[in-house]
Design a protein around this motif. Structure first.
Motif, mmCIF file in Angstrom:
data_model
loop_
_atom_site.group_PDB
_atom_site.id
_atom_site.type_symbol
_atom_site.label_atom_id
_atom_site.label_comp_id
_atom_site.label_asym_id
_atom_site.label_seq_id
_atom_site.Cartn_x
_atom_site.Cartn_y
_atom_site.Cartn_z
ATOM 1 N N ALA A 166 36.086 30.761 18.139
ATOM 2 C CA ALA A 166 35.412 30.188 19.305
ATOM 3 C C ALA A 166 35.049 28.721 19.099
ATOM 4 O O ALA A 166 34.578 28.072 20.039
ATOM 5 N N VAL A 167 35.304 28.184 17.912
ATOM 6 C CA VAL A 167 35.118 26.740 17.722
ATOM 7 C C VAL A 167 36.017 25.968 18.692
ATOM 8 O O VAL A 167 35.744 24.808 19.032
ATOM 9 N N LEU A 168 37.067 26.618 19.180
ATOM 10 C CA LEU A 168 37.927 26.007 20.194
ATOM 11 C C LEU A 168 37.124 25.549 21.409
ATOM 12 O O LEU A 168 37.448 24.539 22.039
ATOM 13 N N THR A 169 36.077 26.289 21.746
ATOM 14 C CA THR A 169 35.319 25.964 22.955
ATOM 15 C C THR A 169 34.584 24.638 22.844
ATOM 16 O O THR A 169 34.181 24.073 23.862
ATOM 17 N N THR A 170 34.417 24.123 21.633
ATOM 18 C CA THR A 170 33.762 22.813 21.503
ATOM 19 C C THR A 170 34.634 21.703 22.068
ATOM 20 O O THR A 170 34.136 20.614 22.375
ATOM 21 N N TYR A 171 35.940 21.960 22.205
ATOM 22 C CA TYR A 171 36.850 20.977 22.782
ATOM 23 C C TYR A 171 36.911 21.094 24.305
ATOM 24 O O TYR A 171 37.553 20.278 24.959
ATOM 25 N N GLU A 172 36.289 22.117 24.846
ATOM 26 C CA GLU A 172 36.400 22.398 26.266
ATOM 27 C C GLU A 172 35.165 21.981 27.057
ATOM 28 O O GLU A 172 35.037 22.312 28.237
#
Length: 292
Positions: free
Chosen positions: A279-285
């Motif tokens: 969910a670290v991906l969501t920091t780019y969103e």
């Protein structure tokens, strides 16, 4: 051998379950007693207190959240510590700073116990299937005694020397993991913003020289938006802090860790503590719609 297990969290519960299925005589303890119910159903005994756990066990495995939890269960510094560890094999499978582990080993040994550190590489999935990789450190005779205890939980056991060499190795492995997943999420962000289907990114990485179990699993989570925790953001942040402190103590430069750690701390600040590290991906969103 009568075996005890303390710490029934995300990793500890499936690890203890594999011990139950192997047929060992197991007693379990957890601060929240309801978490022991699935293991009692598998045949384990539930200890209502740490004192009951140690009294029922010849060897005790610790898979606890942090230093304070270990100290509390052992009553380290308290009147019951010596009685808990004397004459027993203490196997610590949690993740702690090497210096802290070294001092714990001294305290256990001075009180008449035997100590082995055995941190593991792997998340909840490998814990469920018994495919963890354990790094063992301690006196050779103690490590030899610990190995058969760990077999039901681990696919691979590696003896690496004296305490705290296993914890130092775990720090290095976790540094690689934290950085790998951080840069993987950045690659996914870049690919999606460039019009590349994430399934294609996953196919090339998975079939190419960069493929790994972690890469395949985390990309699948990113694509499916399934952030059910295998390794939670909360634990990644804790481990990244430990790695940073251990690197500083060793005089090792770790600039990439600092960047990766910042990304996971941002995810934590966004309320993702209980989500999988993918969910670290969501920091780019934050500035746009979720990636698809």
């Amino acid at each position: 051998m009568r075996l005890g297990f303390a710490g029934l969290g995300l990793m500890g519960t499936p690890m203890a379950a594999n011990l139950c299925r192997s047929g060992v005589r197991l007693t379990v303890y957890n601060r929240s007693p309801e978490k022991a119910a699935p293991l009692v159903a598998l045949g384990a005994e539930r200890a209502p207190t740490p004192a009951h756990l140690f009294a029922a066990s010849d060897a005790v495995i610790l898979m606890l959240a942090d230093d304070a939890a270990v100290d509390a269960v052992l009553d380290r510094g308290g009147p019951d510590f010596a009685g808990h560890v004397c004459g027993r094999l203490i196997i610590n499978m949690g993740t702690h700073a090497p210096d802290w582990s070294r001092q714990l080993a001294r305290d256990v040994t001075d009180a008449g116990g035997v100590f082995v550190e055995a941190p593991v590489s792997g998340s909840r999935g490998p814990a469920e299937t018994g495919d963890l990789v354990a790094m063992l450190a301690g006196p050779a005779e103690a490590v030899a005694k610990a190995k058969p205890v760990l077999v039901p939980m681990c696919r691979y056991l590696l003896a690496v020397g004296e305490v705290s060499s296993a914890m130092a190795l775990k720090m290095a492995v976790n540094l690689y993991l934290v950085g790998s997943v951080a840069v993987l999420s950045e690659a996914a962000h870049f690919a999606a913003r460039s019009g590349v289907e994430l399934a294609h990114l996953a196919a090339v990485i998975g079939e190419g020289p960069l493929g790994s179990g972690v890469a395949r699993a985390k990309l699948a989570k990113m694509i499916g938006r399934d952030f059910t925790p295998q390794a939670a953001i909360r634990d990644v942040v804790k481990n990244a802090r430990l790695i940073g402190e251990s690197a500083a103590a060793a005089g090792a430069d770790a600039p990439l860790l600092a960047v990766s750690r910042g990304r996971f701390e941002l995810a934590s600040a966004m309320g993702s503590d209980e989500l999988d590290m993918a969910a670290v991906l969501t920091t780019y969103e934050r500035r746009g719609a979720p990636l698809r």
